[in-house]
Design a protein around this motif. Sequence first.
Motif: not given
Length: 594
Positions: A78-79, A81-82, A85-86
């Motif tokens: 999840t981290a 993925f974030a 995205t950033a």
Amino acid sequence: MALDVQRWRGTATEEPDPTRRVASRRLLASLLRPHKLSIVALVALLLVQNLAGMAGPYLVKLGIDRGIGHPPVLVLVTALFAAATAAEFATRRAFLAMSGRVGNAVLLDLRVRVYRHLQKLSIGFHERFTSGRVIARLTSDVDNISELVDGALDDLVLAALSVLSVAGILLWLDLPLALVTLASFPFLVWLSRWFQRASARAYRRTRETIALVIIHFVESLGGIRAVQAFRRERRNDEIFGAVNDDYRRASLQAQRLVATYSPAIKIVGNVSIAVVLTYGGWRVLHGHTEVGVLAAFLLYLRRFYEPMQELSQFYNTLQSATAALEKLAAVLDEPLAVPEPRSPVHLPAPRGELAFDSVAFAYDAGRTVLPSLDLFVPAGQTIALVGATGAGKSTLAKLVARFYDPTAGSVALDGVDLRSLAEGDLRRAIVMVTQENYLFSGTVASNIAFGRPGATRAEVEAAAAAIGADAFIRALPDGYDTDVRKRGGRLSAGQRQLVAFARAFLADPAVLILDEATSSLDIPSERLVQQALRTILASRTALVIAHRLSTVEIADRVLVLSGGRIVEDGPPSALITGGGHYAALHEQWRDSLL
């Protein structure tokens, strides 16, 4: 009426030219060359953005296959993925900001180049290249390139990167599923090739027809006085309706192609996704692949087909920009009919002596205007050129002003061939006033100062007073600060002529050419101008072309031209009593006053 409409439609045809493509690529390379480092940075940002975007579906795969039941792994995925995205957001933002700066710098450079080159091109070019087409080059053509630069280009490149990246990732994730997906490629290639060929013709037609709309619009409104004077509004409406309808039909044809191509790509994409979902589900059930792989596959397929659907719009913009660049390159490649000298000769203090040595001139191969002309004009002499229309008077004047170069022979100022004279020195030494007396939007004072931009207000007013314009200028609402409006529309024809005279006199040239310059003056104004001319022309060489022989009386010498040859040469008083061509013209003029 039908013939007029057909003639306008016939001017729209523009066939693709391979030499134009080469010229446009050369122009593009020269525009991008100063921004090489920025372009490298933009490519790097695009690659990082694409990499971050491609990471998303793969991280979803890891989350499903490795993270379910393992909270630490799921949190890490999840981290990541974030972070991806950033990174995609940050690189996208940086790319748009930098590409905007580069794109606007390129467009600025392009507009400046085209404008400067258009100013350098000869009068002959502007006489055959309509103002509507010039405006179309600097408006619609530059706008087409701007549309590509402002976002379509990076979308197109990013779409291509996505398609290639996704194809490679699918082959790496699951070869059997990838092969099933790639089975749709022949259909995609066929559709794309069909759309490329058909849309190239359609979009070229839309560009040709919109150019005609702009040209007709500009020329109709530019000549609105003639249109209304001859009640030709209905004719112009019919022509505009015809070219406008041509543009509508061309645009409709282009839209029909898009309406076919985009849904066809969507159908192929949806069928492929359905097949992958069915076959992939079977492979998952039989343990040949993982659920996360199937999920990633479906997410990647969306990234694969979505750009393909949008390719039609990208291609439209690309085609428009490419054609626009070709047209602008053609303008920039237009040779200078009166090129600047390679080793200019400076003439800081010209006396005004003119010499024509075996000068021949033809506007085209079949129309010789001056077969052979020898003429010497001493400095300070006023020469009047008279003769029937087409005798070569204006052509001779344009050669002196170097609006054209002679086909053979030479024209010299103080012994220096005009083709060797420095451009700045030539324009300061020789000034031409025509019957057009063009005034620019702005004040009366600024229009007079156009002749010498560094002139003081006192010098401007002195020039106006010298030619008899001071009185009417001071009577205007704001005097010398009165806005003359578009093309001097606030002033009468005679007043515009006087302002144009004042502009020329302020320039203080060694050679002054008056080409039908008193044609717009009434009798009182003409008398005022003639009184001023006797004083002002006394210290400079002057060529005066006039059908009003009252203007000729101030000349030291009269040249009568016929068929591009000098048939009489002498003082006006002597020629009047000589019984020749000038005597006959003078008698006809006197009879016309009765």
